[in-house]
Scaffold this motif. Structure first.
Motif, short mmCIF file in Angstrom:
data_model
loop_
_atom_site.label_atom_id
_atom_site.label_comp_id
_atom_site.label_asym_id
_atom_site.label_seq_id
_atom_site.Cartn_x
_atom_site.Cartn_y
_atom_site.Cartn_z
N SER A 1 6.84 6.65 -1.26
CA SER A 1 7.61 6.94 -2.48
C SER A 1 6.81 7.83 -3.43
O SER A 1 7.38 8.61 -4.18
CB SER A 1 8.04 5.65 -3.17
OG SER A 1 6.92 5.02 -3.75
N ASP B 1 9.03 -6.43 -5.18
CA ASP B 1 7.76 -6.75 -4.51
C ASP B 1 8.08 -7.50 -3.22
O ASP B 1 8.30 -8.71 -3.24
CB ASP B 1 6.92 -7.67 -5.40
CG ASP B 1 6.45 -6.97 -6.65
OD1 ASP B 1 6.15 -5.77 -6.57
OD2 ASP B 1 6.38 -7.62 -7.69
N ARG C 1 13.20 7.64 -4.18
CA ARG C 1 12.83 6.45 -3.40
C ARG C 1 13.72 6.33 -2.16
O ARG C 1 13.66 5.34 -1.45
CB ARG C 1 12.92 5.19 -4.29
CG ARG C 1 12.24 3.95 -3.74
CD ARG C 1 10.73 4.01 -3.80
NE ARG C 1 10.13 3.04 -2.90
CZ ARG C 1 9.63 1.88 -3.25
NH1 ARG C 1 9.64 1.51 -4.50
NH2 ARG C 1 9.09 1.05 -2.37
N ASP D 1 5.91 2.11 2.71
CA ASP D 1 7.06 2.58 1.95
C ASP D 1 6.68 2.97 0.52
O ASP D 1 7.16 3.97 -0.02
CB ASP D 1 8.10 1.45 1.94
CG ASP D 1 9.47 1.95 1.59
OD1 ASP D 1 9.81 3.08 1.97
OD2 ASP D 1 10.21 1.21 0.91
N ILE D 2 5.78 2.19 -0.08
CA ILE D 2 5.33 2.48 -1.45
C ILE D 2 4.54 3.80 -1.49
O ILE D 2 4.77 4.66 -2.33
CB ILE D 2 4.49 1.30 -2.02
CG1 ILE D 2 5.39 0.08 -2.24
CG2 ILE D 2 3.80 1.69 -3.32
CD1 ILE D 2 4.65 -1.21 -2.50
N ASP E 1 5.76 -2.58 3.81
CA ASP E 1 6.05 -2.40 2.39
C ASP E 1 5.08 -1.39 1.77
O ASP E 1 5.46 -0.50 1.02
CB ASP E 1 5.93 -3.75 1.68
CG ASP E 1 6.41 -3.69 0.24
OD1 ASP E 1 7.32 -2.87 -0.04
OD2 ASP E 1 5.89 -4.43 -0.60
N ARG E 2 3.80 -1.53 2.14
CA ARG E 2 2.78 -0.61 1.60
C ARG E 2 3.06 0.83 2.04
O ARG E 2 2.93 1.77 1.27
CB ARG E 2 1.40 -1.08 2.09
CG ARG E 2 0.24 -0.57 1.31
CD ARG E 2 0.23 -1.03 -0.12
NE ARG E 2 0.18 0.11 -1.03
CZ ARG E 2 0.35 0.05 -2.34
NH1 ARG E 2 0.61 -1.10 -2.93
NH2 ARG E 2 0.29 1.12 -3.09
#
Lengths: 173, 282
Positions: free
Chosen positions: B88, B180, A130, B84-85, B81-82
């Protein structure tokens, strides 16, 4: 289990009276797996949480993945590890937290250094996957050496876990 | 652009530095993937999944940039954020050394931008989850009884996930650093202050134009000009050198940031310092 942590790599070593025998007598202990679990030097044990007037024995989220990793890693070192719950009673308590809580582990003192290596290796993969060098973790151990037992609680950076844990002396003469 | 194969799409994504992606890419990749899955070519199907993920990471990132330009800050926050997800999910499957698709750049910019948002408090949910199934074969997963599919691995061009079957919501907690990130606390009578981001967006012209963030901390007034043997101001009654010296405690917890563009002349009016609180009119 916590949502956040502002701890700077804190490790506490406290006297404890928890033994493997007590775990075998606990209400969550799966009798049908007694023979296998009693051979283990490392057991993941649940935590009792109370929410909305109900009590639940739970494991932190992603414990199933951690269980796979722990079992695989420790088997290579000829250490038997398992999780102290039946399949049907297994529940995860999701905090969706930035702090990764690792399931509480009861471990024989001789297997403790291998367990530290295993967690350190697990965390290394997590950090690189991550891209998160600031990852915080929380982990509790019950370390048993004959009739003596100590509770060890680490809270802080995942990257400092191994170094911090290796520096402590648990059963000083 | 007429894409004739996945290699062309790979080159397109690797050279991409614009504001809008070609939407045809996703449908083309889907049809190529179906073909490879039908021929049981798992490696190529996986490579196409990687390209789909790269597309998603870039798409969310540039959408965030466009939202910031339009001062739609919360929408931009969610897109970052999306991005980054989605990124990952990719990390286990790509060689990160050459950064062919500028993913490390996007990851760094996402982190930098997140620091410039005024959001400080979020909701974090608590739930008890029991019973999962595998997203690939649909079989139930228990501790000691699994299908052969590994979590996070790619099968038939899709990533293996666990689908929670039984989830009981228990509580919310208010936190400062959530997993979140979309769960920002909005207060009815207060408006967030985005002055720093708005200033950046006046100067930042393209989502792939580089800048860096310099983070600095100010020493708290009570720790200024202390000598090693002075009594520590934290009321511990210890000497400074044996207490707070060389620890983060001496710095103000709120950092200040400097945005630095390399090789770019910034108009003088944008070079003035901004002090921005979390809320407007505070």
């Amino acid at each position: 289990m916590k949502h956040e942590s502002d701890k700077l790599n804190e490790v506490k070593v406290l006297d404890s009276n928890i033994t493997f025998e007590q775990i075998y007598k606990s209400e969550y202990f799966p009798i049908e797996l007694e023979e296998e679990l009693k051979k283990c030097d490392v057991l993941l044990i649940p935590t009792l949480v109370e929410r909305n007037e109900d009590e639940h024995y739970v494991f932190p989220e992603q414990t199933m993945n951690f269980y796979d990793y722990a079992k695989g890693f420790l088997e290579k070192e000829h250490i038997s590890a398992d999780i102290c719950i039946s399949d049907k009673d297994y529940k995860e308590f999701e905090l969706h937290s930035i702090v990764e809580t690792i399931a509480t582990i009861i471990v024989n003192n001789v297997a403790f250094p291998f367990t530290i290596n295993m967690i350190s290796s697990y965390l290394y993969e997590k950090i690189t996957n991550r891209n998160n060098i600031n990852k915080k973790i929380k982990v509790n151990f019950e370390v048993v050496d004959g009739k003596k037992a100590k509770k060890i609680a680490y809270e802080g950076d995942a990257s400092s876990f191994k170094e911090t844990m290796e520096a402590i002396k648990i059963f000083e003469e | 652009m007429n894409f004739i194969n996945e290699t062309m799409i790979e080159e397109y994504l690797s050279d991409f530095n614009e504001l809008y992606l070609n939407k045809e890419v996703i449908s083309k990749l889907k049809s190529y993937k179906e073909e490879y899955v039908n021929h049981n070519d798992q490696n190529t199907a996986k490579n196409i999944w990687i390209l789909e993920q790269v597309y998603k990471v870039i798409a969310h990132y540039i959408k965030a940039f466009r939202y910031l330009k339009q001062k739609k800050h919360y929408e931009a926050w969610c897109e970052l954020d999306r991005s980054d997800i989605e990124l990952s999910f990719l990390y286990n499957h790509i060689d990160r050394t050459n950064d062919k698709f500028k993913l490390e750049f996007i990851s760094q910019k996402t982190k930098d931008l997140q620091l410039l948002f005024p959001y400080t408090h979020f909701l974090s949910r608590e739930a008890i989850v029991q019973n999962w199934k595998c997203s690939i074969c649909g079989n139930s997963i228990t501790l000691r009884n699994r299908c052969s599919h590994q979590l996070g691995e790619i099968y038939n061009g899709e990533m293996c996930c666990r689908i929670a079957q039984d989830m009981k919501f228990e509580a919310f907690a208010i936190v400062t650093d959530p997993f979140d990130k979309y769960s920002v606390l909005m207060l009815g009578n207060q408006e967030y202050n985005y002055a720093i981001l708005d200033r950046l967006m006046e100067v930042w012209e393209n989502p792939f134009e580089n800048w860096r963030l310099e983070k600095n901390y100010v020493i708290k007034t009570e720790y200024l000009n202390l000598k090693r043997n002075d009594t520590c101001p934290c009321l511990s009654m210890k000497k400074y050198k044996k207490c707070c010296m060389d620890t983060p405690k001496v710095y103000d917890s709120n950092p200040f940031y400097k945005v630095i563009f390399n090789n770019k002349q910034i108009p003088k009016e944008y070079n003035e310092n901004i002090t921005a609180g979390t809320w407007k009119n505070n």
